[in-house]
Scaffold this active site. Structure first.
Site, PDB file in Angstrom:
ATOM      1  N   GLU A  70      -9.397   6.367   7.460  1.00  0.00           N
ATOM      2  CA  GLU A  70      -7.960   6.574   7.320  1.00  0.00           C
ATOM      3  C   GLU A  70      -7.561   7.849   6.579  1.00  0.00           C
ATOM      4  OE1 GLU A  70      -6.023   2.328   6.656  1.00  0.00           O
ATOM      5  OE2 GLU A  70      -7.880   2.556   5.543  1.00  0.00           O
ATOM      6  N   ARG A  81       0.834  -1.213   0.000  1.00  0.00           N
ATOM      7  CA  ARG A  81       0.000   0.000   0.000  1.00  0.00           C
ATOM      8  C   ARG A  81       0.867   1.260   0.000  1.00  0.00           C
ATOM      9  NH1 ARG A  81      -5.461   1.905   0.895  1.00  0.00           N
ATOM     10  NH2 ARG A  81      -6.265  -0.197   0.754  1.00  0.00           N
TER      11      ARG A  81
END
Ligand code: FES
Ligand code: FES
Lengths: 159, 778
Positions: free
Chosen positions: B731, B311
């Protein structure tokens, strides 16, 4: 080890308990008296999650021995609301969404209520520094401060 | 309608009275036992002697277990089966659980632990990135590499080339509620576990393996967590498994919680990175190509490190269209805590890399840092009003596909308009001038401004995790009870999901109740992670509600001889032709008609497809956006600083609940800024974490909040069909905190002519060093 017999007042109720001489007030509240509103966030006096009042002074319950409660008057989050009604601070915290996971909330409410009792008209800076010992990992503090400021304003108007 | 309303957290009345129960507040049955781990005191070595008799002799001790005493699996890993619950002969970091004490109280268990006599044969410990690289100690066979075009040639074609290396520290989650679990033995060998976890299904799975029973023999319940942030995605496994094993052994309830210092010493944290970069730019500030090398310390076990590092690579572009890019990622195995999920899951680290490049390039080229970013933004969608800002982009870019380095087309880019709006509302241009004037006039205190955009990909990159289930019951009195697979850690997921259910049935929110997440109600759930909670579970609940609603409509329509599609659920009533039922009457009638009022719902995210080895595909359903401008002031003599003001504009799509979403944005920003400023993890040469309590690890406090904090949500809709066109918001705002780090860099750069090259976290010490580095002459 023999236990110590302690007589104290908690949220205006007279309470007696037996505790180990080395047991913290926080453990007594949580484990012996089932008052689990005060939380342990660190156990070292650094996070404020265990904040209670002792004779009107803010204290980290994790740093005080249960035995030291003898003859004192202890205030915890459980004593903030009356049977019928939430305290204005509690209402404002809900209204402002001044909490997320909520685990810091009891300590912050005890500390904020104590501030308003001493100083009904605090500046924003005074609120920020008064609460600087109460950590919150979720909210970023903004709504907490605004909820306290607004409660103070409203309580002043009401009185 | 109940969606889009700014309602408070559903548990708020419990939170403010102290009545909200967390795992450690659960009343224990008589005879309950308490657990503590004995921890390794060295970073790497073989256990040569383990004398636990003194522990057994301590007051209150009921049992002491080592790896040899475990009846079945000795494994708490969420991925590679490389993480024993108790060390099996070798220890791999300071803090690794070696043995387990079961005692009559928490304190007795902790005290007894200290009586153990453990001897080791020490082995070389790999503590740093350099040591791990030298030993080629890593996960996977070698670095992962994702590429777009010929980066080296593209960089060389730029008129300016910049390169540098910097360190990017990790981060302790510091959820205010430490890890906790409670196991309650049931009849027939079944086990009930209450756990503070983001991933009840995994707890169920690991406990079942440890007890040698099928998953149906284990039930896991999670009512709420006192904060998670990724730190309770896998790190709760050890406690739950320990409790279950001890409960099986003793037949008594077993509870375990980590004290703060144990928690910080044992559990994994955010991955720290070293990032090396080289980038080419044209004189007009357009990037030609970029080369990144990510080195990350994963710690001793694999845990979730591969998807985290992936990621980071997937966010190495952040908001910028990179004509050519090469990203190389080294996942290094070290003798430290096993780094784990943390809000953003590698995305923040990847983003800091490219934001650093933009900052560096702006400095070298003498272009305004916001301007250079805008020039490199992805193009907006064709139908967007943002088209008007395109004048800034050269025609050549228009010819390039609007794709990420991993080949995904960016179809929903919102940042052109958002940036313009934020610059206007924050009065950027005027403040830029004011800061320059301030800095010219003040020799000691220097101010700085930092702007950073966020483009964050939404979906689990492990495609099969993008699914969710729900279970909805309508009772005959019209009240609604539901469960879904998500967990509540403060983000208000249950409230959002309840809002969805109330909207589907056209009833008041009070009619809907959501109880603890329970593996017996909704099976095979994914972790509440990747910001996916309301996207996935909201959709699953919607599906279940619609199933029941359609059944109710069909039954009532037939009764009144109208078309089912004409039945309306609204304002607590059900309108069927001319007849009007209250929702409760409708439920009663349908029940008496012998129609099921219970249904499950299921959802899987569409459109996604991802090959993590090739680094190609569409790993994300959509992107969430945000931008922030932060102003700081530093004291050049001491390095101390304050955040003076933060302005934020964040994209939550059509927000399901603006009060909760703004809360996520504010909290995310402060936590992100904390990561890059005051939160410093320090290990000593022996591999011991020295910052293991709030006394030494500094998370932002109330007094650190920006003096002025303006947060707004972008008025938009998700272009993809998500639940009521909302966007995930857990997030993405975390990365808005990068602007605080950039603002510090800006303030430091006012002290000299060179680029400050700040490392992160930019503690007061690092700022002080930054000032010294560039302040020619000191
Ligand atoms: S638990 Fe007492 S201050 Fe943290
Ligand atoms: S609301 Fe979670 S710590 Fe404050």
């Amino acid at each position: 080890m023999s236990k110590i017999h302690v007589t104290t007042t908690i949220n205006d109720d007279e309470v007696e308990f037996l505790c180990d001489p080395r047991e913290s007030l926080l453990d007594v509240l949580r484990d012996r008296l089932s008052l689990t509103g005060a939380k342990e966030g660190c156990g070292t006096g650094d996070c404020g999650a265990c904040t209670v009042t002792v004779d009107g002074r803010l204290v980290c319950a994790c740093l005080m021995l249960g035995a030291e409660a003898e003859g004192k008057s202890i205030g915890t989050v459980e004593g903030i609301a009356t049977d019928e009604e939430l305290h204005p601070l509690q209402q404002k915290f809900i209204e402002y969404a001044a909490l997320q996971c909520g685990i810091c909330t009891p300590g912050i409410l005890v500390a904020a209520k104590n501030l308003l009792e001493r100083n009904p008209d605090p500046t924003e800076t005074e609120v920020r520094y008064w609460l600087a010992g109460n950590l919150c990992r979720c909210t970023g503090y903004d709504k907490i401060i605004r909820a306290v400021m607004d409660t103070a304003a409203e309580m002043r108007e009401a009185s | 309608m109940s969606v889009t309303k700014p309602l408070p957290h559903d548990s708020a009345p419990l939170h403010v009275t102290g009545a909200a129960r967390y795992v450690d507040d659960t009343p224990l049955p008589a005879g309950a036992l308490h657990l503590a781990f004995g921890l390794s005191t060295i970073a790497h070595g073989e256990i040569t002697g383990l004398d636990l008799d003194p522990v057994r002799a301590m007051p209150g001790v009921v049992a002491v277990l080592t790896a040899a005493d475990l009846p079945f699996a000795n494994d708490v890993s969420p991925s590679a089966h490389d993480e024993p619950l108790l060390a099996d002969g070798t220890v791999h970091y300071v803090g690794q659980p070696v043995f387990l004490v079961v005692a009559t109280s928490h304190l007795a268990a902790r005290k007894a632990v200290r009586a153990a006599v453990v001897t080791y044969r020490e082995l070389d410990a790999l503590l740093t990135i350099d040591a791990a690289l030298a030993a080629d100690s890593r996960f996977e066979e070698g670095p992962r590499i994702y590429e777009k075009g010929d980066a080296a040639a593209a960089i060389a074609a730029g008129s300016h080339i910049i390169e540098d290396t910097f360190e990017l520290g990790g981060q302790e989650h510091f959820y205010l509620e430490g890890q906790a679990a409670l196991a309650l033995p049931q009849e027939g060998g079944d086990m009930m576990v209450c756990s503070s976890t983001q991933h009840p299904t995994e707890i169920q799975h690991k406990v079942a393996e440890a007890l040698g029973v099928p998953m149906h023999g284990v039930r896991v319940e999670t009512r709420r967590m006192g904060g998670g942030f990724g730190g309770k995605e896998s790190q709760g496994n050890a406690l739950a498994v320990a409790c279950a094993v001890a409960a099986r052994l003793t037949g008594r309830a077993c509870a375990m919680r980590y004290d703060r210092d144990d928690d910080m010493i044992i559990t994994g944290k955010r991955h720290d990175f070293r990032i090396t970069y080289k980038a080419g730019f044209n004189a007009d500030g357009r990037i030609t190509g970029v080369d990144f090398v990510h080195y990350t310390r994963c710690g001793w076990a694999q845990d979730l490190s591969l998807p985290v590092a992936d990621r980071a690579m997937l966010h190495a572009d952040n908001a910028y269209l990179l004509p050519a890019a090469r990203i190389e990622s080294h996942r290094l195995r070290t003798n430290t805590q096993s780094a784990t999920a943390y809000r953003g899951f590698g995305g923040p680290q990847g983003m800091v890399g490219i934001e650093r490049i933009m900052d560096h390039a702006a400095h070298v080229l003498g272009i305004d840092p916001v301007e250079i970013r805008q020039r490199n933004f992805y193009r907006p969608p064709q139908d967007s009003s943002s088209k008007k800002h395109l004048a800034k982009q050269e025609v050549t870019t228009d010819l390039q596909p609007n794709t990420t380095p991993y080949g995904m087309e960016v179809e929903d880019f919102e940042l052109h308009d958002m940036t313009q709006t934020l610059l206007a509302s924050s009065e950027y241009a005027a403040r830029r001038v004011a800061v320059a004037e301030w800095n010219a006039a003040n020799p000691i205190l220097k101010k700085g401004l930092g702007f950073s955009p966020v483009k964050f990909g939404i979906s689990f990159t492990l495609t099969h995790l993008n699914q969710a289930g729900a279970l909805v019951h309508v009772y005959q009195d019209g009240s609604i009870h539901l469960n879904h697979g998500g967990t509540e850690m403060g983000q208000g997921l249950n409230q959002k999901v309840a809002q969805v259910a109330a909207a589907r049935f056209g009833v008041q929110l009070e009619a809907v109740r959501i109880t603890a997440t329970d593996t017996a109600k909704v099976p095979n759930t994914s972790a509440t992670a990747a910001s996916s909670g309301s996207d996935l579970n909201g959709m699953a609940v919607k599906a279940a509600c619609d199933t029941i609603r359609d059944r109710m409509a069909a039954y009532l329509a037939e009764r009144h001889q109208v078309a089912p599609g004409s039945v309306v659920f609204q304002d607590g009533a059900v309108q069927v032709g001319a007849a009007n039922y209250s929702f409760a009457e409708a439920a009663q009638a349908v029940y008496e008609g012998r129609v099921s009022l219970s249904a499950t719902g299921f959802y899987k995210t569409p459109k996604i497809k991802w090959d993590r080895i090739k680094g190609q595909g569409r790993p994300f359903f959509y992107f969430a956006y945000g931008c922030a401008l932060t102003e700081v002031v530093i004291d050049t003599l001491t390095g101390e600083y304050r955040i003076l003001r933060a302005d934020i504009l964040h994209d939550a799509g059509a927000s399901l609940n603006p009060a909760l979403d703004i809360g996520q944005v504010e909290g995310g920003y402060v936590q992100g800024a904390g990561w890059l400023t005051s939160e410093e993890l320090v290990w000593d040469d022996a591999g011991r974490l020295r910052t293991y309590a709030p006394s030494t690890y500094k998370i932002p406090a109330c007094s650190d909040r920006p003096d002025v904090f303006n947060v707004a949500l972008w008025d938009g809709q998700n272009r993809e069909e998500t639940i009521y066109r909302s966007k995930a918001v857990g997030e993405p705002p975390f990365m808005l905190g990068i602007s605080a780090w950039l603002a510090l860099s800006d303030a430091v750069s006012a002290c000299g002519s060179a680029y400050p090259s700040l490392n992160a976290p930019a503690t007061a010490e690092e700022v002080w060093h930054g000032v010294r580095r560039i302040n020619d002459g000191i």
